[in-house]
Design a protein around this motif. Structure first.
Motif, PDB file in Angstrom:
ATOM      1  N   ILE A   7       1.601 -54.686 -41.200  1.00 38.56           N
ATOM      2  CA  ILE A   7       1.873 -54.800 -42.625  1.00 38.56           C
ATOM      3  C   ILE A   7       2.792 -53.662 -43.027  1.00 38.56           C
ATOM      4  O   ILE A   7       2.442 -52.488 -42.884  1.00 38.56           O
ATOM      5  N   ARG A   8       3.949 -53.999 -43.541  1.00 39.05           N
ATOM      6  CA  ARG A   8       4.905 -52.980 -43.989  1.00 39.05           C
ATOM      7  C   ARG A   8       4.744 -52.792 -45.490  1.00 39.05           C
ATOM      8  O   ARG A   8       4.961 -53.728 -46.259  1.00 39.05           O
ATOM      9  N   ILE A   9       4.353 -51.603 -45.886  1.00 41.77           N
ATOM     10  CA  ILE A   9       4.156 -51.346 -47.313  1.00 41.77           C
ATOM     11  C   ILE A   9       5.472 -50.837 -47.912  1.00 41.77           C
ATOM     12  O   ILE A   9       6.361 -50.347 -47.198  1.00 41.77           O
ATOM     13  N   ASN A  10       5.561 -50.926 -49.224  1.00 45.49           N
ATOM     14  CA  ASN A  10       6.796 -50.526 -49.899  1.00 45.49           C
ATOM     15  C   ASN A  10       6.588 -49.488 -50.992  1.00 45.49           C
ATOM     16  O   ASN A  10       7.548 -49.098 -51.657  1.00 45.49           O
ATOM     17  N   SER A  11       5.341 -49.051 -51.180  1.00 42.67           N
ATOM     18  CA  SER A  11       5.075 -48.060 -52.224  1.00 42.67           C
ATOM     19  C   SER A  11       3.759 -47.353 -51.930  1.00 42.67           C
ATOM     20  O   SER A  11       2.945 -47.806 -51.113  1.00 42.67           O
ATOM     21  N   TRP A  12       3.560 -46.221 -52.612  1.00 44.38           N
ATOM     22  CA  TRP A  12       2.302 -45.478 -52.530  1.00 44.38           C
ATOM     23  C   TRP A  12       1.120 -46.374 -52.921  1.00 44.38           C
ATOM     24  O   TRP A  12       0.082 -46.382 -52.263  1.00 44.38           O
ATOM     25  N   ASP A  13       1.278 -47.159 -53.996  1.00 46.07           N
ATOM     26  CA  ASP A  13       0.195 -48.025 -54.471  1.00 46.07           C
ATOM     27  C   ASP A  13      -0.154 -49.084 -53.429  1.00 46.07           C
ATOM     28  O   ASP A  13      -1.334 -49.372 -53.198  1.00 46.07           O
ATOM     29  N   GLU A  14       0.848 -49.665 -52.802  1.00 46.64           N
ATOM     30  CA  GLU A  14       0.589 -50.663 -51.768  1.00 46.64           C
ATOM     31  C   GLU A  14      -0.145 -50.043 -50.585  1.00 46.64           C
ATOM     32  O   GLU A  14      -1.026 -50.671 -49.987  1.00 46.64           O
ATOM     33  N   LEU A  15       0.200 -48.811 -50.258  1.00 50.40           N
ATOM     34  CA  LEU A  15      -0.466 -48.133 -49.153  1.00 50.40           C
ATOM     35  C   LEU A  15      -1.952 -47.952 -49.453  1.00 50.40           C
ATOM     36  O   LEU A  15      -2.808 -48.186 -48.587  1.00 50.40           O
ATOM     37  N   GLN A  16      -2.286 -47.549 -50.675  1.00 49.13           N
ATOM     38  CA  GLN A  16      -3.691 -47.386 -51.041  1.00 49.13           C
ATOM     39  C   GLN A  16      -4.445 -48.710 -50.941  1.00 49.13           C
ATOM     40  O   GLN A  16      -5.585 -48.764 -50.452  1.00 49.13           O
ATOM     41  N   GLN A  17      -3.816 -49.781 -51.400  1.00 45.97           N
ATOM     42  CA  GLN A  17      -4.465 -51.094 -51.352  1.00 45.97           C
ATOM     43  C   GLN A  17      -4.767 -51.510 -49.916  1.00 45.97           C
ATOM     44  O   GLN A  17      -5.857 -52.020 -49.619  1.00 45.97           O
ATOM     45  N   GLU A  18      -3.821 -51.270 -49.028  1.00 47.68           N
ATOM     46  CA  GLU A  18      -4.020 -51.669 -47.635  1.00 47.68           C
ATOM     47  C   GLU A  18      -5.051 -50.800 -46.931  1.00 47.68           C
ATOM     48  O   GLU A  18      -5.857 -51.289 -46.136  1.00 47.68           O
ATOM     49  N   LEU A  19      -5.041 -49.502 -47.212  1.00 49.77           N
ATOM     50  CA  LEU A  19      -5.970 -48.606 -46.541  1.00 49.77           C
ATOM     51  C   LEU A  19      -7.415 -48.839 -46.975  1.00 49.77           C
ATOM     52  O   LEU A  19      -8.346 -48.632 -46.183  1.00 49.77           O
ATOM     53  N   PHE A  20      -7.609 -49.255 -48.212  1.00 47.85           N
ATOM     54  CA  PHE A  20      -8.970 -49.471 -48.706  1.00 47.85           C
ATOM     55  C   PHE A  20      -9.354 -50.943 -48.754  1.00 47.85           C
ATOM     56  O   PHE A  20     -10.412 -51.288 -49.291  1.00 47.85           O
ATOM     57  N   ALA A  21      -8.524 -51.806 -48.167  1.00 52.43           N
ATOM     58  CA  ALA A  21      -8.853 -53.230 -48.106  1.00 52.43           C
ATOM     59  C   ALA A  21     -10.120 -53.438 -47.276  1.00 52.43           C
ATOM     60  O   ALA A  21     -10.395 -52.696 -46.329  1.00 52.43           O
ATOM     61  N   GLU A  22     -10.905 -54.422 -47.671  1.00 52.65           N
ATOM     62  CA  GLU A  22     -12.133 -54.801 -46.956  1.00 52.65           C
ATOM     63  C   GLU A  22     -13.183 -53.690 -46.944  1.00 52.65           C
ATOM     64  O   GLU A  22     -14.038 -53.636 -46.063  1.00 52.65           O
ATOM     65  N   SER A  23     -13.137 -52.802 -47.917  1.00 53.71           N
ATOM     66  CA  SER A  23     -14.105 -51.707 -47.948  1.00 53.71           C
ATOM     67  C   SER A  23     -15.357 -52.031 -48.771  1.00 53.71           C
ATOM     68  O   SER A  23     -16.329 -51.277 -48.729  1.00 53.71           O
ATOM     69  N   TRP A  24     -15.348 -53.134 -49.498  1.00 59.17           N
ATOM     70  CA  TRP A  24     -16.520 -53.503 -50.296  1.00 59.17           C
ATOM     71  C   TRP A  24     -17.625 -54.023 -49.378  1.00 59.17           C
ATOM     72  O   TRP A  24     -17.428 -54.917 -48.570  1.00 59.17           O
ATOM     73  N   ASN A  25     -18.812 -53.436 -49.492  1.00 61.76           N
ATOM     74  CA  ASN A  25     -19.975 -53.849 -48.715  1.00 61.76           C
ATOM     75  C   ASN A  25     -20.937 -54.577 -49.646  1.00 61.76           C
ATOM     76  O   ASN A  25     -21.599 -53.956 -50.481  1.00 61.76           O
ATOM     77  N   GLU A  26     -21.011 -55.889 -49.492  1.00 63.40           N
ATOM     78  CA  GLU A  26     -21.813 -56.706 -50.391  1.00 63.40           C
ATOM     79  C   GLU A  26     -23.295 -56.358 -50.303  1.00 63.40           C
ATOM     80  O   GLU A  26     -24.000 -56.336 -51.319  1.00 63.40           O
ATOM     81  N   ASP A  27     -23.781 -56.074 -49.094  1.00 64.89           N
ATOM     82  CA  ASP A  27     -25.210 -55.762 -48.916  1.00 64.89           C
ATOM     83  C   ASP A  27     -25.611 -54.489 -49.646  1.00 64.89           C
ATOM     84  O   ASP A  27     -26.704 -54.399 -50.212  1.00 64.89           O
ATOM     85  N   LEU A  28     -24.734 -53.497 -49.618  1.00 68.36           N
ATOM     86  CA  LEU A  28     -25.026 -52.216 -50.264  1.00 68.36           C
ATOM     87  C   LEU A  28     -24.616 -52.180 -51.723  1.00 68.36           C
ATOM     88  O   LEU A  28     -25.099 -51.353 -52.499  1.00 68.36           O
ATOM     89  N   GLY A  29     -23.692 -53.064 -52.088  1.00 67.02           N
ATOM     90  CA  GLY A  29     -23.129 -52.996 -53.431  1.00 67.02           C
ATOM     91  C   GLY A  29     -22.309 -51.739 -53.630  1.00 67.02           C
ATOM     92  O   GLY A  29     -22.216 -51.197 -54.729  1.00 67.02           O
TER      93      GLY A  29
END
Length: 269
Positions: free
Chosen positions: A4-26
């Protein structure tokens, strides 16, 4: 697509923290290991591999002599895993790879070398939970018994006692992530842990290629590196913090006060 090639600081944050939500823990609890590289063309190659030639048999000699000449108090316990972690930490070529739980620390290592600012960087993100689901049953049971997601050196020392036992667990897709003891403050500050493959000749990249759902590689364009670097410095993610001591302080000051055109300090003889 795993790259995934990012194009901005904001895009980088989105990609690095993607899939970090843990439904079991909330809670937001990422299950990714991160590794930052200053050149996107670099592979996930261990320092042992970089020796070249018939490197695998050299591991035994390297470790034997490291143990022989290092003071015995260098490790907390006289186990294969404690010695391997200590050797990696001090720069001995080993089969281990360095990772961090922190995406910001991975960003640091992707942008710390200003002599590589003309090249795209990269951050590898590997889901260690999914990787561990491929381990032999013996190791999976050890994790389950502890209610853990990543091994400690103590857990491994109780299960795998030497290189021969590690090799006996070798399968094409076996990768172990484990945390080293907090032997120095830099280990703690870097939120560091290691990966190891039972077969030192097996490429982690090839393993991951067979399981595209377990990883992604985030490409940082060269033109974004200065912005990322400046923002990390403002956030106090620097060598001064990650490498406590005068060496880290000197590295930070040298980079911080270097001109944006760093060609003069990047010249080699």
């Amino acid at each position: 697509m795993n790259e995934i090639r990012i194009n901005s600081w904001d895009e980088l944050q989105q990609e690095l923290f993607a899939e970090s939500w843990n439904e079991d823990l909330g809670r937001f609890r990422s299950r990714f290991a991160f590794r930052g590289l200053s050149d996107s063309n670099y592979t996930l190659q261990t320092t042992l591999m970089r020796l070249g030639g018939d490197y695998a048999p050299l591991e035994r000699h390297l470790m034997r002599n490291f143990k022989k000449y290092a003071h015995h108090s260098a490790v907390e316990s006289d186990s294969f895993w404690h010695w391997m972690a200590r050797a990696q930490h001090y720069g001995l070529p080993t089969r281990l790879l360095d990772w961090t739980y922190s995406p910001f620390i991975a960003m640091h290592f992707a942008t710390a070398n200003i002599c590589k600012y003309h090249l795209d960087g990269a951050i590898w993100a590997v889901n260690y939970i999914k990787v561990h689901q491929l381990l032999p049953e013996l190791l999976q049971k050890r994790l389950d018994a502890e209610g853990a997601n990543v091994f400690t050196v103590e857990m491994l020392a109780e299960t795998i006692h030497n290189q021969e036992e590690l090799a006996a667990l070798s399968r094409d897709h076996s990768v172990i992530f484990f945390e080293p003891p907090s032997m120095e403050q830099r280990i703690v500050n870097q939120f560091a842990f290691f990966s190891v493959m039972p077969d030192p000749t097996k490429s982690l990249c090839k393993c991951l290629d067979s399981h595209p759902d377990m990883w992604r590689k985030i490409i940082i364009p060269a033109e974004l590196k200065w912005e990322i670097r400046d923002k990390l410095d403002q956030a106090n993610i620097t060598e001064r913090v990650l490498f406590p001591g005068l060496d880290g302080l000197s590295q930070w000051l040298r980079r911080h006060y270097s001109p944006k055109d760093a060609s003069s300090i990047c010249q080699t003889d």
